[in-house]
Scaffold this active site. Structure first.
Site, PDB file in Angstrom:
ATOM      1  N   ARG A 223      39.442  33.594  29.830  1.00  0.00           N
ATOM      2  CA  ARG A 223      38.801  34.501  30.883  1.00  0.00           C
ATOM      3  C   ARG A 223      37.267  34.125  31.433  1.00  0.00           C
ATOM      4  O   ARG A 223      36.936  34.388  32.269  1.00  0.00           O
ATOM      5  CB  ARG A 223      38.962  35.829  30.432  1.00  0.00           C
TER       6      ARG A 223
ATOM      7  N   GLU B 291      36.649  47.845  31.721  1.00  0.00           N
ATOM      8  CA  GLU B 291      35.697  46.778  31.521  1.00  0.00           C
ATOM      9  C   GLU B 291      34.993  46.254  32.440  1.00  0.00           C
ATOM     10  O   GLU B 291      33.591  45.996  32.311  1.00  0.00           O
ATOM     11  CB  GLU B 291      36.666  45.586  31.144  1.00  0.00           C
TER      12      GLU B 291
END
Length: 808
Positions: free
Chosen positions: A323, A724
């Site tokens: 990621r 997030e």
């Protein structure tokens, strides 16, 4: 100033789009919200505590437990030999041992488990165990791990085009590097679990976890039992932020192991200092880059390397570094790119998930790149940012996913105009010219964050909805409530589907025997997944009711409407409560499970191509800071945020998440400094040595607005994830601090500023800027390593055709 706007068309009538308080808010404020350690202990409950290794790397030659066993109240001490099933509880890849038996790979690694009649006795006895060991040299430095190619998982790379050729042919070229610190989760409720026999030959576990299903499965494997042997329940957590995705499992497994052997309830709760030492953190990173660009600052090619400081085992590091790689572009288009990722093995606790899951560490390199390009060309960083944004015709990511929504251009312009960026920038420059000690800085940074688990099979969810004959509704889903308001949002979805008030929906604890095979509540996908699963269940029941009404009252189904606690049809109306009772008397099923799997996503890791994300969430933050050049202390004086949550399900909860994420991100980048000493011990293991932001650190002026935009993808009521993405908005604070420091050298250089930007690091950057400004125009006498992340001065020798041009 707060704006609770939403574009949900029927928000005036339904539960969706309304600002409703968190379902536990009143209980939490009053102190009556129960957490696991608050629950009454069953009769005869024992307490467990881990015995940990007093060295960082080496071999255990012997263990003496005699002093611990001599303490009154100690019932038993368990070792790895007492585990009937699997000892390795790695969530994806092997390597995470429940209890070590011979080799130790990090300081305080658990070796034994003491069980006693009280918490205090168990903890005291655990400290009396003595070890005979042969210590070995430990690796705690990430650059050493990189040089030795010491990985917990193999490297991976994303490529699109020929980055090296693009950089070589570009007019200008710079390179840089940066150390990015980790972060302690610092949840208010620490790691805790209680296991007890369930009376039916199985075991019941209450655990503060984001992933009840994984805990269930791991306990079953540790005990060599089928999954149905274990039931895991989780009602609410006092915070998690990723720290209870995998890290809750060892303590639940150990409590269950003791309960299984002793046939009684056993509770295990870590003390705060040991919670620090024994649980993984946000991964520190060491990033390097080389980019080529033109006179306007438009990037032609980027060669980026991200290196994750993983600890001793894989845990979730493979996906986390992936990621970071996926987000090393942030919001910027790289025509040609190579992004490499290394998972570095070092002798520390295994680092783990944390809000953003590697994305923030990747985005940092993108924002450093555009800031450094701006400094090299003498341009304002915002101009360079806007020139490099994804847009039509420039929309393919390094992993070959197309960016289809281009709202950031409009969002940046809104913040730029409404927060008066250019005038404030001019005012700050004027202020800095006459202020010898206090320097101000201003920076606007965007966020483009992909939403979905990068491990494809985790993108699924289940739910259970029951309508009782009095019209009240029971909701259970596979997500976990850790303070983010997930239960409230999913309840709003169900209430909206049935057209009833929110208070008619009762929410119960997440349990593995109600909704099986659930995914962790992580990756910002809790509402996306569980909301859709619950909506599916509600719609199934609603379809049955609609068919029943049409037949019972001889009306057309198209005429039936559910709203305002009432069901309307061509021939009249009845309350939802009346309908539920009538349906029950007519033997209509009022219960349904629901299921959802995220569509469209796929990723071929061998080809490094695909669509790992269902959609992107966006945000823009403008931060203003003040830096004291004598001490390095810094203050965020104002923040202006515009964040994209699609059609907000609950504006109040969304704004709360944005505000909290931003402040938590400020802490990561400015004050939260994880320190390991030369012996490999964590030195910052309590609030006295590890500083999270306090209320006084919140910007004095804090403006948060929600962007008016529906999710183009078919998410639950066209909303977007908010857990997030706003965390990375705090990168604007780091960039603003660099801007303030740069003013010391009249904006001619941007000195290296590793994170967290503690006063010591900021002061070092100030001194580097002062050294730059005092050097001659060629900067030939300055120390290169002090002047730029790239180990070149920011009077960068840039290529322009066959000539070398020095930017002063």
């Amino acid at each position: 100033m707060r704006h609770f706007e939403t574009t949900q068309s029927d928000s005036k009538r339904g539960a969706i789009g309304q600002s409703k308080h968190h379902d536990s808010a009143i209980k939490q404020v009053c102190g009556s919200a129960n957490y696991i350690d608050d629950n009454p202990e069953p009769a005869g409950c024992l307490h467990a505590y881990p015995v940990t290794a007093p060295f960082t790397s080496g071999i255990i030659k012997g263990v003496d437990t005699s002093k611990a066993q001599a303490i009154a109240g100690v019932k038993r001490i368990f070792s790895a030999k007492d585990v009937p099933g699997k000892i390795d509880i790695g969530p994806i890849f092997a390597g995470d041992l429940l209890l070590a038996s011979d080799e130790i790979e990090f300081h305080h690694q658990p070796v034994l488990l003491v069980v006693a009649d009280s918490y205090e006795t168990a903890r005291r006895a655990a400290r009396l165990v003595e070890f005979d060991f042969q210590e070995q040299e430990a690796t705690t430095d990430i650059e050493t791990a990189i040089a030795d190619k010491n990985w917990v998982r193999p490297p991976h790379a994303l490529t699109r085009g020929d980055a090296q050729a693009a950089i070589a042919q570009a007019q200008h070229e710079i390179n840089g590097e940066m150390h990015i610190g980790g972060q302690e989760h610092f949840y208010l409720e620490g790691q805790v679990a209680m296991a007890q026999p369930n009376g039916d030959g199985g075991i019941f576990v209450q655990c503060s976890t984001q992933h009840p299903t994984e805990v269930q499965h791991l306990i079953a494997k540790v005990l060599a039992q089928p999954f149905h042997f274990v039931t895991v329940e989780m009602r609410r957590m006092g915070g998690a932020f990723g720290g209870k995705e995998t890290q809750a499992a060892p303590w639940a497994c150990l409590a269950a192991l003791a309960s299984y052997h002793l046939n009684c309830a056993v509770k295990l709760r870590l003390a705060r200092a040991d919670d620090f030492r024994l649980t993984g953190k946000r991964h520190p990173f060491f990033n390097r880059y080389k980019v080529g660009f033109d006179e306007q600052g438009v990037i032609a090619g980027a060669d980026i390397e991200v290196n994750g400081y993983c600890g001793y085992s894989p845990d979730l590091s493979d996906a986390i570094v992936d990621r970071a790689m996926f987000h090393a572009d942030n919001a910027y288009y790289y025509p040609a790119a190579k992004i490499s990722g290394h998972r570095c093995k070092v002798n520390t606790v295994s680092h783990t998930a944390f809000r953003g899951f590697g994305g923030p560490q990747g985005m940092m390199v993108a924002e450093q790149i555009v800031d450094d390009i701006a400094a090299a060309l003498g341009k304002d960083p915002l101009t360079v940012r806007k020139a490099n944004l994804y847009q039509q015709g420039r929309s393919t990511t390094p992993y070959h996913q197309e960016v289809e929504q281009h709202v950031l251009i409009d969002m940046i312009e809104q913040v730029e105009q409404q927060a008066d960026y250019w005038q404030r920038k001019a005012d700050i420059k004027a202020f800095n010219q006459t202020s010898p000690i206090i320097k101000k800085g201003l920076a606007l940074t965007p966020v483009k964050f992909g939403i979905s688990f990068t491990v494809q099979h985790l993108n699924q969810a289940g739910a259970l909805v029951n309508v009782y004959s009095d019209g009240s509704i029971h909701l259970n889903h596979g997500g976990t409530e850790m303070g983010q308001g997930l239960n409230t949002k999913v309840a709003q979805v169900v209430a909206h589907a049935f057209g009833v008030e929110l208070d008619k929906v009762g929410i119960t604890a997440t349990r593995t025997d109600k909704v099986p095979n659930t995914s962790p509540t992580a990756a910002s996908s809790g509402t996306d997944l569980n909301g859709m699963a619950a909506l599916n269940a509600a719609n199934t029941i609603k379809a049955r009711l609609t068919e029943f009404i049409a037949k019972h009252f001889s009306v057309e189904q198209a005429s039936i409407r559910f709203c305002d606690n009432t069901v309307y049809h061509d021939k009249g109306e009845l309350s939802f409560d009346e309908l539920a009772g009538l349906a029950y008397l007519n033997r209509i099923s009022l219960s349904s499970t629901g299921y959802y799997a995220t569509p469209k996503i796929h990723y071929d890791r061998e080809q490094a191509k695909g669509r790992p994300f269902f959609y992107y969430a966006h945000g823009v933050a403008l931060a203003e800071v003040e830096v004291d050049t004598l001490t390095g202390e810094n203050t965020v004086t104002r923040a202006d945020i515009l964040h994209d949550v699609g059609h907000s399900l609950n504006p109040a909860l969304d704004i709360g998440q944005i505000e909290g994420a931003f402040v938590q991100g400020m802490g990561w980048l400015t004050t939260e400094d994880l320190v390991w000493n030369k012996q490999g011990q964590l030195a910052s293991f309590n609030p006295a040595t590890y500083k999270i932001p306090a209320i006084g650190d919140t910007p004095a002026e804090f403006n948060v607005s929600l962007y008016q935009s529906a999710n183009p993808e078919a998410s639950v009521f066209r909303s977007k994830a908010v857990g997030e993405p706003p965390f990375m908005l705090a990168i604007s604070v780091w960039s603003a601090i660099r801007d303030a420091v740069s003013s010391v050298a009249n904006y001619q250089c941007k000195p290296r500023l590793d994170t967290p930007a503690t006063p010591e690091r900021v002061l070092a950057a100030v001194q580097a800027a002062q050294a730059f400004s005092q050097a001659d125009t060629s900067h030939s006498q300055a120390e290169p390593s002090q002047l730029n992340q790239s180990q070149h001065s920011q009077s960068l020798k840039a290529k322009k055709k066959d000539e070398e041009v020095t930017y002063e």
